[in-house]
Design an enzyme around this catalytic site. Sequence first.
Site, PDB file in Angstrom:
ATOM      1  N   ASP A 131       2.328   2.658   2.456  1.00 50.47           N
ATOM      2  CA  ASP A 131       2.207   3.434   3.678  1.00 50.47           C
ATOM      3  C   ASP A 131       3.417   3.216   4.587  1.00 50.47           C
ATOM      4  O   ASP A 131       4.063   2.169   4.525  1.00 50.47           O
ATOM      5  CB  ASP A 131       0.938   3.030   4.442  1.00 50.47           C
ATOM      6  CG  ASP A 131      -0.313   3.404   3.667  1.00 50.47           C
ATOM      7  OD1 ASP A 131      -0.220   4.293   2.808  1.00 50.47           O
ATOM      8  OD2 ASP A 131      -1.362   2.807   3.913  1.00 50.47           O
TER       9      ASP A 131
ATOM     10  N   CYS B  82      -2.422  -2.857   8.664  1.00 49.63           N
ATOM     11  CA  CYS B  82      -2.245  -1.483   9.165  1.00 49.63           C
ATOM     12  C   CYS B  82      -1.778  -1.524  10.615  1.00 49.63           C
ATOM     13  O   CYS B  82      -0.878  -0.775  11.005  1.00 49.63           O
ATOM     14  CB  CYS B  82      -3.556  -0.699   9.066  1.00 49.63           C
ATOM     15  SG  CYS B  82      -4.416  -0.915   7.498  1.00 49.63           S
TER      16      CYS B  82
ATOM     17  N   CYS C  60      -2.908   5.011   5.975  1.00 51.08           N
ATOM     18  CA  CYS C  60      -4.364   5.119   5.991  1.00 51.08           C
ATOM     19  C   CYS C  60      -4.840   5.520   7.381  1.00 51.08           C
ATOM     20  O   CYS C  60      -4.067   5.566   8.340  1.00 51.08           O
ATOM     21  CB  CYS C  60      -4.958   3.786   5.586  1.00 51.08           C
ATOM     22  SG  CYS C  60      -4.717   2.553   6.855  1.00 51.08           S
TER      23      CYS C  60
ATOM     24  N   CYS D 249       0.820  -1.220   0.000  1.00 52.78           N
ATOM     25  CA  CYS D 249       0.000   0.000   0.000  1.00 52.78           C
ATOM     26  C   CYS D 249       0.848   1.262   0.000  1.00 52.78           C
ATOM     27  O   CYS D 249       0.323   2.359  -0.190  1.00 52.78           O
ATOM     28  CB  CYS D 249      -0.956   0.004   1.198  1.00 52.78           C
ATOM     29  SG  CYS D 249      -0.118   0.048   2.794  1.00 52.78           S
TER      30      CYS D 249
HETATM   31 FE1  FES Z   1      -1.758   0.189   4.290  1.00 53.14          FE
HETATM   32 FE2  FES Z   1      -3.565   0.825   6.098  1.00 53.14          FE
HETATM   33  S1  FES Z   1      -3.885   0.414   3.988  1.00 53.14           S
HETATM   34  S2  FES Z   1      -1.440   0.827   6.315  1.00 53.14           S
END
Ligand code: FES
Length: 167
Positions: A37, A108, A64, A35
């Site tokens: 992140d 996450c 997110c 993702c």
């Molecule tokens: Fe990747 Fe939440 S979608 S950390």
Amino acid sequence: MSDTDTKIQEAIANPQNMGEMSDADSVGTVGNPECGDMVRMWLKFDEKDGKKVIDKASFQSFGCQTAIAVASMATEMLKGKTVEEAQALDSKDLSAPLGPLPPMKIHCGEMVEGALRDALNGDSEASANEEPSPVAGNTLLGDMNNRVESSGKLKVVTLEEGEEQVL
Ligand code: FES
């Protein structure tokens, strides 16, 4: 909206302990290549009854809402915990105040756990008495920008202290 979603919304409306900590003893960073992140966590230690405890924790997140909410909860939860107690916490424990995360959001919480583990592993007994860690003053945004610029795409890795000094 599920109960967990409501709690996540409440947490991100007023995130706790967000921002870099200039006097941190340790910092950990982790990211998810899927993702893109990233979460970074700073820890400041103290000593209580002869044990090393987490005095305070803070985080930055380019992630997110769930990652921000879990990091906010986790940094509150960590205050006063011994290093051993903190090491025993997994992503489920850290996200417990939000309720069970849906399967697609489990990573996450795992990212927050990863940042915590990295910070705990990166700590050295002497670090508090030595030069401040060069990473402590680095912002996550600056680090991400460096990585994007140097690689053309964001590659997420667990960073060792000093490794990210690519300025
Ligand atoms: Fe990747 Fe939440 S979608 S950390």
